[in-house]
Structure formats: structure tokens, C-alpha cells
Write a protein that holds these residues in place. Structure first.
Motif, PDB file in Angstrom:
ATOM      1  N   ASP A 178       0.835  -1.207   0.000  1.00 44.20           N
ATOM      2  CA  ASP A 178       0.000   0.000   0.000  1.00 44.20           C
ATOM      3  C   ASP A 178       0.870   1.256   0.000  1.00 44.20           C
ATOM      4  O   ASP A 178       0.603   2.200  -0.743  1.00 44.20           O
ATOM      5  CB  ASP A 178      -0.916  -0.020   1.222  1.00 44.20           C
ATOM      6  N   MET A 179       1.922   1.266   0.818  1.00 39.13           N
ATOM      7  CA  MET A 179       2.819   2.417   0.861  1.00 39.13           C
ATOM      8  C   MET A 179       3.579   2.577  -0.449  1.00 39.13           C
ATOM      9  O   MET A 179       3.794   3.694  -0.923  1.00 39.13           O
ATOM     10  CB  MET A 179       3.801   2.258   2.027  1.00 39.13           C
ATOM     11  N   SER A 197      -5.917   2.763 -10.271  1.00 39.63           N
ATOM     12  CA  SER A 197      -5.385   3.806  -9.399  1.00 39.63           C
ATOM     13  C   SER A 197      -6.452   4.449  -8.520  1.00 39.63           C
ATOM     14  O   SER A 197      -6.129   5.228  -7.647  1.00 39.63           O
ATOM     15  CB  SER A 197      -4.720   4.897 -10.254  1.00 39.63           C
ATOM     16  N   LEU A 234      -8.977   5.382  -5.661  1.00 36.15           N
ATOM     17  CA  LEU A 234      -9.057   5.099  -4.221  1.00 36.15           C
ATOM     18  C   LEU A 234     -10.418   4.497  -3.900  1.00 36.15           C
ATOM     19  O   LEU A 234     -11.454   5.010  -4.318  1.00 36.15           O
ATOM     20  CB  LEU A 234      -8.870   6.390  -3.417  1.00 36.15           C
ATOM     21  N   ARG A 284      -8.912   3.306   2.725  1.00 33.33           N
ATOM     22  CA  ARG A 284      -9.023   3.708   1.318  1.00 33.33           C
ATOM     23  C   ARG A 284      -7.914   3.102   0.458  1.00 33.33           C
ATOM     24  O   ARG A 284      -7.113   3.823  -0.142  1.00 33.33           O
ATOM     25  CB  ARG A 284      -9.009   5.230   1.210  1.00 33.33           C
ATOM     26  N   LYS A 321       1.302   4.194  -3.008  1.00 33.30           N
ATOM     27  CA  LYS A 321       0.946   5.583  -2.721  1.00 33.30           C
ATOM     28  C   LYS A 321       2.147   6.523  -2.730  1.00 33.30           C
ATOM     29  O   LYS A 321       1.982   7.736  -2.643  1.00 33.30           O
ATOM     30  CB  LYS A 321       0.227   5.663  -1.373  1.00 33.30           C
ATOM     31  N   SER A 322       3.359   5.980  -2.852  1.00 34.34           N
ATOM     32  CA  SER A 322       4.555   6.818  -2.812  1.00 34.34           C
ATOM     33  C   SER A 322       5.141   7.089  -4.197  1.00 34.34           C
ATOM     34  O   SER A 322       5.984   7.978  -4.342  1.00 34.34           O
ATOM     35  CB  SER A 322       5.631   6.173  -1.937  1.00 34.34           C
ATOM     36  N   LEU A 343      -5.960   1.551  -2.688  1.00 35.12           N
ATOM     37  CA  LEU A 343      -6.080   1.719  -4.122  1.00 35.12           C
ATOM     38  C   LEU A 343      -6.709   0.473  -4.734  1.00 35.12           C
ATOM     39  O   LEU A 343      -6.539  -0.639  -4.226  1.00 35.12           O
ATOM     40  CB  LEU A 343      -4.702   1.963  -4.743  1.00 35.12           C
TER      41      LEU A 343
END
Length: 239
Positions: A21-22, A103, A105, A183, A25-26, A185
Motif C-alpha cells: 500500500d505504501m 489507481s 481510491l 481507502r 501511494k509513494s 487503491l
């Protein structure tokens, strides 16, 4: 743009999901999927431009270290086509080539609770379902006796449910890891066993072949007198 593959490995399923997840989102990467090779080892595999993959792997490694579960990382710039074909992730790569990944959310949360031992996971799942309005979507096993229950619902409900599940898992056995992902992705959702299990839960029309239906109608109920007393009174006859 030259592409790359990035891999981050942990020894916990909730940890690898949180790490993935990180990573998503990064940086501008796509989650190819998860590889589980037993003994608790799980790897998240991402794909994208070389710079984005390096950034994502760095963020993933830092996240996994925070969980205390980082095993190893790898970035492969310009992977040879044969490498992607041979890897067991090739079917997912084919899908990504056609859909270009996801992509958006999601408007829900995912909760993961991992135990060492199956009874603790089942008991924790029961506690989570009774504590808040969540759905148990699937469970995952990765070897080394590690089992993960996966739930979904609103962020608040998932947080409450996971907390209740933690107490029950510790009471029964060994709580190993927990994770709440608000939330997530769509890309993460598609890579989890959640998506397939969610579809399987949808009600399907029931069809009964005519010969079977007629046979059921012709059956007569058979009484078992020796069981009647036990069914009516589990504690046995009273004196």
C-alpha cells in the motif's frame, strides 16, 4: 520510458500488504501481485519506470522495517522479457498490459489480522464480526502456522473490529500482526484474495434438476427415537 521490477519481501502477510500500500501511494508504480513461498515469506512485486520503482521500493523497505518484518529488497532495471514470462506473476503482467493497472481510491478499508495457529484466527474473526459492521472476505495462509483473516468495511468499523480481534487472538493463542488500510487503491484490492472471494459471495440462482426434486418429494421423514431426548435436552434426562 524504461521499465523496472521492484520486490520487497517480509515475513508477515499483513506487513507485506501494508508495505505494498505504501509503495503504491509513494510512486507511480503498479502492483503486479504477491508471491508467497511458505515459511511465512511474502514478496510484493511492483512495476513502473526505473525512478518510480526505486522510490517505491525504498518507501516499502522503510515501511517493512517499521513493522520489524523486512527480509530483502530488489530492483531490476530493464528486465529481460523471458524473466517476466518465467515468473509465476506472468498472468498478472498480461492483465496489466491490457488494463494499465488501477489507481482509483476505494471508499472502504481493509483489515488484516494474522495469528500463529488456526483456532486463534477463527476466534479473532468471530470477535471482529460481532464487534462491528464488517464482512469477513477471506483468509490467507503463508506457512509457518501463520494465518491471516481479511475483513472489509468502513474505516471506523474496521478499526473497531481489528481491536476486538486482537484481544481475542491473544486470549486464545499467538497474535502475530495486524494492519488497517484506509481507502486502499483499486490496484491493491485486485491483488488480494479479497476480490475473488467477494465475487464468490454474491448470491447465485439455485436450480434443482427435476428427477432430484421428485425424489425429495417422495422421501418420508424417519424418526430416531433414541436421539429425541438428547435433542430436546442436551444435558440428558433429569431425575
Amino acid at each position: 520510458m524504461e521499465s523496472a521490477l521492484g520486490l520487497v519481501e517480509t515475513r508477515s502477510f499483513p506487513a507485506i500488504v501494508g508495505t505494498a500500500d505504501m509503495m503504491l501511494k509513494s510512486a507511480g508504480v503498479t502492483l503486479v501481485g504477491f508471491e508467497k513461498i511458505r515459511s511465512g515469506y511474502c514478496t510484493a512485486i511492483v512495476r513502473g519506470g526505473i525512478a518510480d520503482v526505486r522510490l517505491a521500493v525504498q518507501a516499502g523497505a522503510e515501511t517493512a522495517e517499521q513493522f520489524g518484518q523486512l527480509v530483502s529488497t530488489l530492483v531490476i532495471p530493464r528486465p529481460m522479457p523471458n524473466l517476466e514470462v518465467v515468473l509465476p506473476i506472468n498472468s498478472r503482467l498480461s492483465q496489466l498490459a491490457q488494463t494499465q493497472g488501477y489507481s482509483r481510491l476505494s471508499n472502504h478499508a481493509i483489515g488484516l489480522l494474522e495469528t500463529r495457529g488456526f483456532p486463534a484466527m477463527v476466534g479473532a474473526s468471530d470477535a471482529m464480526l460481532k464487534a462491528a459492521d464488517v464482512e469477513l472476505i477471506a483468509y490467507e495462509t503463508i506457512g509457518d502456522a501463520l494465518c491471516t483473516a481479511i475483513i472489509r468495511g468502513t474505516v471506523a468499523n474496521v478499526a473497531v473490529a481489528v481491536e476486538a480481534g486482537m484481544y481475542e487472538a491473544e486470549r486464545i493463542g499467538d497474535l502475530h500482526a495486524v494492519m488497517v488500510i484506509p481507502r486502499p487503491l483499486d490496484d491493491l484490492d485486485q491483488a488480494l484474495p479479497v476480490a475473488a472471494a467477494w465475487l464468490q459471495q454474491q448470491p447465485q440462482p439455485l436450480t434443482i434438476p427435476m428427477p432430484v426434486l421428485q425424489l425429495e418429494q417422495e422421501k418420508e421423514l424417519v424418526r430416531l427415537p433414541e436421539l429425541d431426548q438428547k435433542l430436546l435436552d442436551p444435558e440428558g434426562p433429569r431425575r
